[in-house]
Scaffold this motif. Structure first.
Motif, mmCIF file in Angstrom:
data_model
loop_
_atom_site.group_PDB
_atom_site.id
_atom_site.type_symbol
_atom_site.label_atom_id
_atom_site.label_comp_id
_atom_site.label_asym_id
_atom_site.label_seq_id
_atom_site.Cartn_x
_atom_site.Cartn_y
_atom_site.Cartn_z
ATOM 1 N N LYS A 36 -7.389 9.372 3.251
ATOM 2 C CA LYS A 36 -7.155 7.924 3.173
ATOM 3 C C LYS A 36 -7.829 7.332 1.934
ATOM 4 O O LYS A 36 -7.238 6.506 1.236
ATOM 5 C CB LYS A 36 -7.670 7.238 4.436
ATOM 6 C CG LYS A 36 -6.804 7.494 5.643
ATOM 7 C CD LYS A 36 -7.377 6.841 6.886
ATOM 8 C CE LYS A 36 -6.537 7.166 8.118
ATOM 9 N NZ LYS A 36 -7.109 6.592 9.342
ATOM 10 N N THR A 37 -9.062 7.758 1.643
ATOM 11 C CA THR A 37 -9.733 7.220 0.453
ATOM 12 C C THR A 37 -9.018 7.644 -0.820
ATOM 13 O O THR A 37 -8.901 6.863 -1.769
ATOM 14 C CB THR A 37 -11.209 7.663 0.396
ATOM 15 O OG1 THR A 37 -11.269 9.085 0.477
ATOM 16 C CG2 THR A 37 -12.023 7.039 1.507
ATOM 17 N N ALA A 38 -8.522 8.873 -0.856
ATOM 18 C CA ALA A 38 -7.783 9.329 -2.034
ATOM 19 C C ALA A 38 -6.514 8.504 -2.219
ATOM 20 O O ALA A 38 -6.173 8.117 -3.344
ATOM 21 C CB ALA A 38 -7.438 10.814 -1.913
ATOM 22 N N ARG A 39 -5.813 8.209 -1.121
ATOM 23 C CA ARG A 39 -4.604 7.393 -1.207
ATOM 24 C C ARG A 39 -4.922 5.984 -1.708
ATOM 25 O O ARG A 39 -4.221 5.441 -2.560
ATOM 26 C CB ARG A 39 -3.934 7.308 0.172
ATOM 27 C CG ARG A 39 -2.606 8.034 0.188
ATOM 28 C CD ARG A 39 -1.851 7.846 1.480
ATOM 29 N NE ARG A 39 -2.443 8.735 2.472
ATOM 30 C CZ ARG A 39 -2.666 8.407 3.742
ATOM 31 N NH1 ARG A 39 -2.325 7.247 4.194
ATOM 32 N NH2 ARG A 39 -3.208 9.268 4.572
ATOM 33 N N VAL A 40 -6.000 5.399 -1.191
ATOM 34 C CA VAL A 40 -6.382 4.044 -1.610
ATOM 35 C C VAL A 40 -6.777 4.043 -3.083
ATOM 36 O O VAL A 40 -6.394 3.139 -3.842
ATOM 37 C CB VAL A 40 -7.530 3.510 -0.722
ATOM 38 C CG1 VAL A 40 -8.120 2.239 -1.294
ATOM 39 C CG2 VAL A 40 -7.031 3.278 0.699
ATOM 40 N N GLU A 41 -7.514 5.066 -3.525
ATOM 41 C CA GLU A 41 -7.894 5.142 -4.938
ATOM 42 C C GLU A 41 -6.659 5.269 -5.825
ATOM 43 O O GLU A 41 -6.587 4.637 -6.888
ATOM 44 C CB GLU A 41 -8.829 6.322 -5.170
ATOM 45 C CG GLU A 41 -10.224 6.112 -4.644
ATOM 46 C CD GLU A 41 -11.099 7.351 -4.777
ATOM 47 O OE1 GLU A 41 -10.594 8.413 -5.215
ATOM 48 O OE2 GLU A 41 -12.282 7.252 -4.442
ATOM 49 N N ASN A 42 -5.696 6.072 -5.415
ATOM 50 C CA ASN A 42 -4.457 6.202 -6.194
ATOM 51 C C ASN A 42 -3.704 4.879 -6.262
ATOM 52 O O ASN A 42 -3.168 4.515 -7.310
ATOM 53 C CB ASN A 42 -3.551 7.280 -5.592
ATOM 54 C CG ASN A 42 -4.038 8.677 -5.923
ATOM 55 O OD1 ASN A 42 -4.776 8.868 -6.879
ATOM 56 N ND2 ASN A 42 -3.642 9.641 -5.120
ATOM 57 N N GLN A 43 -3.671 4.148 -5.148
ATOM 58 C CA GLN A 43 -3.002 2.847 -5.155
ATOM 59 C C GLN A 43 -3.714 1.876 -6.087
ATOM 60 O O GLN A 43 -3.063 1.127 -6.837
ATOM 61 C CB GLN A 43 -2.936 2.274 -3.740
ATOM 62 C CG GLN A 43 -1.954 3.005 -2.838
ATOM 63 C CD GLN A 43 -2.009 2.498 -1.396
ATOM 64 O OE1 GLN A 43 -2.886 1.720 -1.044
ATOM 65 N NE2 GLN A 43 -1.069 2.966 -0.581
ATOM 66 N N LEU A 44 -5.061 1.892 -6.079
ATOM 67 C CA LEU A 44 -5.812 1.017 -6.990
ATOM 68 C C LEU A 44 -5.535 1.375 -8.447
ATOM 69 O O LEU A 44 -5.363 0.483 -9.293
ATOM 70 C CB LEU A 44 -7.316 1.117 -6.705
ATOM 71 C CG LEU A 44 -7.820 0.396 -5.459
ATOM 72 C CD1 LEU A 44 -9.278 0.746 -5.203
ATOM 73 C CD2 LEU A 44 -7.661 -1.103 -5.610
ATOM 74 N N LEU A 45 -5.491 2.663 -8.753
ATOM 75 C CA LEU A 45 -5.191 3.079 -10.122
ATOM 76 C C LEU A 45 -3.792 2.647 -10.534
ATOM 77 O O LEU A 45 -3.581 2.197 -11.667
ATOM 78 C CB LEU A 45 -5.338 4.591 -10.265
ATOM 79 C CG LEU A 45 -6.765 5.124 -10.270
ATOM 80 C CD1 LEU A 45 -6.756 6.645 -10.238
ATOM 81 C CD2 LEU A 45 -7.524 4.625 -11.476
ATOM 82 N N GLN A 46 -2.832 2.777 -9.617
ATOM 83 C CA GLN A 46 -1.472 2.334 -9.924
ATOM 84 C C GLN A 46 -1.432 0.844 -10.204
ATOM 85 O O GLN A 46 -0.762 0.386 -11.135
ATOM 86 C CB GLN A 46 -0.517 2.678 -8.764
ATOM 87 C CG GLN A 46 -0.219 4.155 -8.625
ATOM 88 C CD GLN A 46 0.546 4.681 -9.824
ATOM 89 O OE1 GLN A 46 1.313 3.979 -10.458
ATOM 90 N NE2 GLN A 46 0.304 5.952 -10.151
ATOM 91 N N LEU A 47 -2.158 0.070 -9.402
ATOM 92 C CA LEU A 47 -2.199 -1.381 -9.627
ATOM 93 C C LEU A 47 -2.821 -1.709 -10.977
ATOM 94 O O LEU A 47 -2.349 -2.594 -11.696
ATOM 95 C CB LEU A 47 -2.971 -2.073 -8.498
ATOM 96 C CG LEU A 47 -2.251 -2.164 -7.155
ATOM 97 C CD1 LEU A 47 -3.193 -2.716 -6.088
ATOM 98 C CD2 LEU A 47 -1.025 -3.056 -7.274
#
Length: 137
Positions: A36-47
């Motif tokens: 879950k943290t990896a997914r959230v970090e990827n979403q933040l990077l995409q943003l």
């Protein structure tokens, strides 16, 4: 069955199974948390990437307007320079091959070998004796 009726080995075994089960659950929760943290970090990077890509930079100094003719002339100059250098490289390769051929000829030349031999009376006498001892056919 009461807890008091169980033997010490059975109590230890029960405790160990409880420990193993809690470790399994805790380990699974840790793995889920990492995903879950990896997914959230990827979403933040995409943003962040989207926000950077959408941001318009205003230049302090505007770029000069290059005419199409200037660019075409520069490209022609570059092409001419490349062709000149290519011709120079080909000429150098030819000269190198010629030099190698001359060196091979010099290496195989009998006169050059004789010139490198010492010119003393002893060496001349030794060569003359060798020639006399060889039978002429």
């Amino acid at each position: 069955m009461d807890i008091e009726d169980l033997t010490l080995e059975e109590k230890c075994e029960n405790l160990m199974t409880a420990v193993v089960e809690t470790r399994k659950r805790f380990g699974q929760k840790c793995v889920d948390y990492q995903h879950k943290t990896a997914r959230v970090e990827n979403q933040l990077l995409q943003l962040r990437l989207e926000s950077f890509s959408n941001y318009e930079c205003k230049r302090k100094n505007p770029l000069p307007d290059l005419g199409i003719d200037d660019v075409a002339l520069n490209i022609e100059d570059i092409k001419a320079e490349i062709m000149e250098k290519q011709i120079r490289i080909e000429n150098l390769c030819k000269r190198l091959n010629n030099t190698q051929e001359v060196l091979l000829q010099l290496k195989n030349d009998n006169i050059a070998k004789k010139m490198h031999q010492p010119v003393t009376i002893e060496s001349l006498m030794a060569r003359a004796k060798e020639k006399q001892q060889k039978p002429m056919c």
